[in-house]
Design an enzyme around this catalytic site. Structure first.
Site, PDB file in Angstrom:
ATOM      1  N   LYS A  97     -66.909 -27.170 -39.297  1.00  0.00           N
ATOM      2  CA  LYS A  97     -66.420 -28.393 -39.939  1.00  0.00           C
ATOM      3  C   LYS A  97     -65.972 -29.447 -38.932  1.00  0.00           C
ATOM      4  O   LYS A  97     -65.820 -30.602 -39.299  1.00  0.00           O
ATOM      5  CB  LYS A  97     -65.334 -28.076 -40.978  1.00  0.00           C
ATOM      6  CG  LYS A  97     -63.924 -27.973 -40.509  1.00  0.00           C
ATOM      7  CD  LYS A  97     -62.992 -28.125 -41.717  1.00  0.00           C
ATOM      8  CE  LYS A  97     -61.596 -27.724 -41.339  1.00  0.00           C
ATOM      9  NZ  LYS A  97     -60.645 -28.005 -42.431  1.00  0.00           N
ATOM     10  N   ASP A  98     -65.802 -29.059 -37.671  1.00  0.00           N
ATOM     11  CA  ASP A  98     -65.455 -30.043 -36.646  1.00  0.00           C
ATOM     12  C   ASP A  98     -66.681 -30.651 -35.979  1.00  0.00           C
ATOM     13  O   ASP A  98     -66.553 -31.523 -35.125  1.00  0.00           O
ATOM     14  CB  ASP A  98     -64.556 -29.400 -35.579  1.00  0.00           C
ATOM     15  CG  ASP A  98     -63.194 -29.024 -36.144  1.00  0.00           C
ATOM     16  OD1 ASP A  98     -62.716 -29.735 -37.049  1.00  0.00           O
ATOM     17  OD2 ASP A  98     -62.625 -28.020 -35.688  1.00  0.00           O
ATOM     18  N   ARG A 148     -58.680 -35.457 -47.380  1.00  0.00           N
ATOM     19  CA  ARG A 148     -59.319 -34.693 -48.456  1.00  0.00           C
ATOM     20  C   ARG A 148     -58.299 -33.856 -49.229  1.00  0.00           C
ATOM     21  O   ARG A 148     -58.261 -33.878 -50.465  1.00  0.00           O
ATOM     22  CB  ARG A 148     -60.383 -33.776 -47.827  1.00  0.00           C
ATOM     23  CG  ARG A 148     -61.033 -32.781 -48.759  1.00  0.00           C
ATOM     24  CD  ARG A 148     -61.943 -31.848 -47.974  1.00  0.00           C
ATOM     25  NE  ARG A 148     -61.205 -31.068 -46.977  1.00  0.00           N
ATOM     26  CZ  ARG A 148     -60.531 -29.952 -47.243  1.00  0.00           C
ATOM     27  NH1 ARG A 148     -60.499 -29.479 -48.477  1.00  0.00           N
ATOM     28  NH2 ARG A 148     -59.863 -29.313 -46.290  1.00  0.00           N
ATOM     29  N   ARG A 149     -57.463 -33.119 -48.493  1.00  0.00           N
ATOM     30  CA  ARG A 149     -56.459 -32.285 -49.159  1.00  0.00           C
ATOM     31  C   ARG A 149     -55.428 -33.148 -49.874  1.00  0.00           C
ATOM     32  O   ARG A 149     -55.093 -32.902 -51.038  1.00  0.00           O
ATOM     33  CB  ARG A 149     -55.752 -31.397 -48.121  1.00  0.00           C
ATOM     34  CG  ARG A 149     -56.658 -30.316 -47.576  1.00  0.00           C
ATOM     35  CD  ARG A 149     -56.057 -29.582 -46.389  1.00  0.00           C
ATOM     36  NE  ARG A 149     -56.996 -28.568 -45.896  1.00  0.00           N
ATOM     37  CZ  ARG A 149     -57.044 -28.138 -44.650  1.00  0.00           C
ATOM     38  NH1 ARG A 149     -56.204 -28.607 -43.741  1.00  0.00           N
ATOM     39  NH2 ARG A 149     -57.923 -27.230 -44.290  1.00  0.00           N
ATOM     40  N   ARG A 166     -49.436 -32.715 -37.329  1.00  0.00           N
ATOM     41  CA  ARG A 166     -50.511 -32.554 -36.348  1.00  0.00           C
ATOM     42  C   ARG A 166     -50.232 -31.382 -35.427  1.00  0.00           C
ATOM     43  O   ARG A 166     -49.170 -30.762 -35.484  1.00  0.00           O
ATOM     44  CB  ARG A 166     -50.678 -33.848 -35.529  1.00  0.00           C
ATOM     45  CG  ARG A 166     -51.617 -34.846 -36.151  1.00  0.00           C
ATOM     46  CD  ARG A 166     -53.092 -34.466 -35.949  1.00  0.00           C
ATOM     47  NE  ARG A 166     -53.570 -34.804 -34.627  1.00  0.00           N
ATOM     48  CZ  ARG A 166     -54.391 -34.044 -33.921  1.00  0.00           C
ATOM     49  NH1 ARG A 166     -54.783 -32.884 -34.384  1.00  0.00           N
ATOM     50  NH2 ARG A 166     -54.815 -34.431 -32.737  1.00  0.00           N
ATOM     51  N   ARG A 172     -48.132 -26.091 -35.819  1.00  0.00           N
ATOM     52  CA  ARG A 172     -47.844 -26.432 -37.217  1.00  0.00           C
ATOM     53  C   ARG A 172     -46.964 -25.384 -37.891  1.00  0.00           C
ATOM     54  O   ARG A 172     -46.038 -25.719 -38.620  1.00  0.00           O
ATOM     55  CB  ARG A 172     -49.149 -26.574 -38.007  1.00  0.00           C
ATOM     56  CG  ARG A 172     -49.912 -27.802 -37.634  1.00  0.00           C
ATOM     57  CD  ARG A 172     -51.109 -27.971 -38.520  1.00  0.00           C
ATOM     58  NE  ARG A 172     -51.983 -28.977 -37.923  1.00  0.00           N
ATOM     59  CZ  ARG A 172     -52.843 -29.715 -38.600  1.00  0.00           C
ATOM     60  NH1 ARG A 172     -52.960 -29.559 -39.894  1.00  0.00           N
ATOM     61  NH2 ARG A 172     -53.584 -30.596 -37.993  1.00  0.00           N
ATOM     62  N   CYS A 260     -65.739 -36.786 -40.373  1.00  0.00           N
ATOM     63  CA  CYS A 260     -64.856 -35.654 -40.659  1.00  0.00           C
ATOM     64  C   CYS A 260     -63.529 -36.161 -41.212  1.00  0.00           C
ATOM     65  O   CYS A 260     -62.659 -35.392 -41.560  1.00  0.00           O
ATOM     66  CB  CYS A 260     -64.663 -34.777 -39.429  1.00  0.00           C
ATOM     67  SG  CYS A 260     -63.862 -35.619 -38.076  1.00  0.00           S
TER      68      CYS A 260
HETATM   69  C1  DPM Z   1     -61.298 -31.240 -40.036  1.00  0.00           C
HETATM   70  C2  DPM Z   1     -60.209 -31.376 -40.917  1.00  0.00           C
HETATM   71  C3  DPM Z   1     -59.190 -30.524 -40.430  1.00  0.00           C
HETATM   72  C4  DPM Z   1     -59.703 -29.890 -39.252  1.00  0.00           C
HETATM   73  C5  DPM Z   1     -60.175 -32.280 -42.131  1.00  0.00           C
HETATM   74  C6  DPM Z   1     -60.234 -31.546 -43.472  1.00  0.00           C
HETATM   75  C7  DPM Z   1     -57.833 -30.359 -41.023  1.00  0.00           C
HETATM   76  C8  DPM Z   1     -56.881 -31.413 -40.526  1.00  0.00           C
HETATM   77  C9  DPM Z   1     -55.480 -31.236 -41.021  1.00  0.00           C
HETATM   78  C10 DPM Z   1     -62.593 -31.911 -40.104  1.00  0.00           C
HETATM   79  N1  DPM Z   1     -60.965 -30.372 -39.030  1.00  0.00           N
HETATM   80  O1  DPM Z   1     -60.297 -30.311 -43.567  1.00  0.00           O
HETATM   81  O2  DPM Z   1     -60.180 -32.215 -44.515  1.00  0.00           O
HETATM   82  O3  DPM Z   1     -55.158 -30.299 -41.767  1.00  0.00           O
HETATM   83  O4  DPM Z   1     -54.659 -32.058 -40.634  1.00  0.00           O
HETATM   84  C11 DPM Z   1     -59.695 -27.487 -38.408  1.00  0.00           C
HETATM   85  C12 DPM Z   1     -59.148 -26.247 -38.854  1.00  0.00           C
HETATM   86  C13 DPM Z   1     -60.176 -25.288 -38.728  1.00  0.00           C
HETATM   87  C14 DPM Z   1     -61.279 -25.943 -38.204  1.00  0.00           C
HETATM   88  C15 DPM Z   1     -57.781 -26.015 -39.342  1.00  0.00           C
HETATM   89  C16 DPM Z   1     -57.598 -26.198 -40.847  1.00  0.00           C
HETATM   90  C17 DPM Z   1     -60.134 -23.798 -39.041  1.00  0.00           C
HETATM   91  C18 DPM Z   1     -60.898 -23.389 -40.274  1.00  0.00           C
HETATM   92  C19 DPM Z   1     -62.409 -23.422 -40.175  1.00  0.00           C
HETATM   93  C20 DPM Z   1     -59.036 -28.865 -38.344  1.00  0.00           C
HETATM   94  N2  DPM Z   1     -60.938 -27.260 -37.992  1.00  0.00           N
HETATM   95  O5  DPM Z   1     -58.394 -26.856 -41.526  1.00  0.00           O
HETATM   96  O6  DPM Z   1     -56.592 -25.657 -41.360  1.00  0.00           O
HETATM   97  O7  DPM Z   1     -62.994 -22.816 -39.269  1.00  0.00           O
HETATM   98  O8  DPM Z   1     -63.008 -24.021 -41.061  1.00  0.00           O
END
Ligand code: DPM
Length: 360
Positions: A97-98, A148-149, A166, A172, A260
């Site tokens: 997702k990144d 999104r959340r 952040r 966190r 993203c």
């Molecule tokens: C992206 C988002 C977030 C990450 C945006 C989204 C969360 C940011 C936040 C694109 N990347 O999800 O709407 O909560 O402020 C990220 C996490 C993981 C990969 C951590 C998470 C782990 C889970 C995975 C950060 N990137 O989302 O809690 O492998 O999918």
């Protein structure tokens, strides 16, 4: 011993082997994810020699700004791609997702591994143990920097407040537990599980509450698109269903021209040789939304890309051992659903969301 552009070592028996170097971010989650892929490779290819190279990325250095406020799309990937380009590493493990839906030229995703639980999870301050988002007191502050959340949960749970948080997962969780700023935080269940913090999950959010992000819960391995040996070696790591779901999700996001950091969410399922994609876009407060579901067939006895002449990238993915017609269908599904939502006004919703977020 350096030989040409690759790194080789001579074994005790005099045999020369190529060293496969794996790049990773330095965060604990990134290291765990990288180690899990390294372990799988070791199991599949007991003779390979792996070396892990850790580095910091822009995303790791900028800790005080919400992700969605930083314009750079390849926040967590740029430095690692530079290392790939310079042959300092041969593969890089990312959370899918990144990874932007359009990779820079010269790179490809050679493997998308079997997806963990893709849903979001609620982690409560210990003081509120036993509660759910529904039963938390009015005006409880929930930490998330994900548009999104926040958009989905604001709509669903209007009695709650949402604030940015952040930092990497360790930071966190510390901010939650050791201060009184947040009553709960929302994180991907997959990341929590990989960190060994499954016991902190007090609620898994179902699609009715919060749909997940494109690619969430899946690990991806990025390589130089020209590296046929590594592409072949990694091809066995692909999980067919995950590949198809993620191609559909990424095609949906790409066609919406979302990055993203836009309030876009998805839900996918593979059932009875059908791939189902539900996609949605939201205004920042969730008051406006567009959501629809479409499906496509996954042909049986579908030929792999290996057997066809051209290796095709689909939204950045080159999965040579997954059926090529299925992949084409999955990509088309994502594009078709995006086209449908765009015809209903998705572009306007996303444009306003972007403007409001930039002005925050
Ligand atoms: C992206 C988002 C977030 C990450 C945006 C989204 C969360 C940011 C936040 C694109 N990347 O999800 O709407 O909560 O402020 C990220 C996490 C993981 C990969 C951590 C998470 C782990 C889970 C995975 C950060 N990137 O989302 O809690 O492998 O999918």
């Amino acid at each position: 011993m350096e030989q040409g552009q690759f790194k080789y070592i001579r074994n005790e028996d005099g045999k020369v082997s190529r060293v496969i170097r794996i790049g990773t971010r330095k965060s604990e989650l990134a290291r765990i994810q990288t180690a899990s892929v390294a372990d799988k490779l070791k199991e599949l290819y007991p003779d390979i020699i792996l070396e892990i190279v850790a580095m910091s990325t822009t995303g790791d250095k900028i800790l005080d700004t919400a992700l969605s406020k930083i314009g750079e799309k390849s926040l967590f990937t740029k430095e690692l791609e530079t290392a790939l380009e310079k042959n300092m590493v041969d593969l890089v493990v990312h959370s899918l997702k990144d990874l932007p839906t359009t990779l820079p030229v010269g790179f490809t995703i050679a493997a998308v591994l079997k997806r963990e639980n893709p849903h979001d999870a609620v982690v409560l301050h210990p003081k509120h143990a036993g509660k759910t988002l529904e039963s938390l007191p009015v005006n409880s502050v929930i930490g998330t920097s994900s548009l999104r959340r926040a958009a989905q949960l604001k709509k669903r749970f209007p009695h709650l407040e949402f604030k940015d948080i952040r930092g990497n997962l360790n930071t966190r969780l510390k901010k939650l537990d050791e201060k009184e700023d947040f009553v709960a935080i929302i994180l991907a269940a997959a990341g929590l599980k990989r960190m060994g913090w499954e016991n902190r999950i007090s609620q898994i959010l179902e699609p009715e509450d919060c749909m997940y992000a494109v690619g969430q819960g899946a690990l991806a391995v990025e390589i130089r698109a020209s590296d046929a040996d590594i592409l072949e070696m990694l091809s066995v790591l692909n999980d067919g269903d995950t590949v198809l779901r993620c191609i559909a999700e990424r095609a949906f996001l790409r066609h919406l021209e979302g990055g993203c950091s836009v309030p876009v969410a998805v839900h996918t399922e593979v059932k009875d040789s059908q791939l189902y994609l539900t996609g949605a876009v939201f205004s920042l407060d969730g008051s406006e939304s567009l959501k629809d579901t479409m499906q496509t067939s996954i042909p049986v006895n579908d030929k792999c890309q290996e057997e066809v002449d051209e290796k095709v990238q689909r939204v950045g993915v080159t999965a040579i051992k997954v059926g090529s017609e299925s992949q084409a269908n999955a990509e088309r599904l994502g594009v078709d659903l995006a086209t449908l939502l765009l015809s209903k006004g998705a572009k306007e919703i996303l444009t306003v969301a972007r403007q409001l977020n930039d002005a925050r």
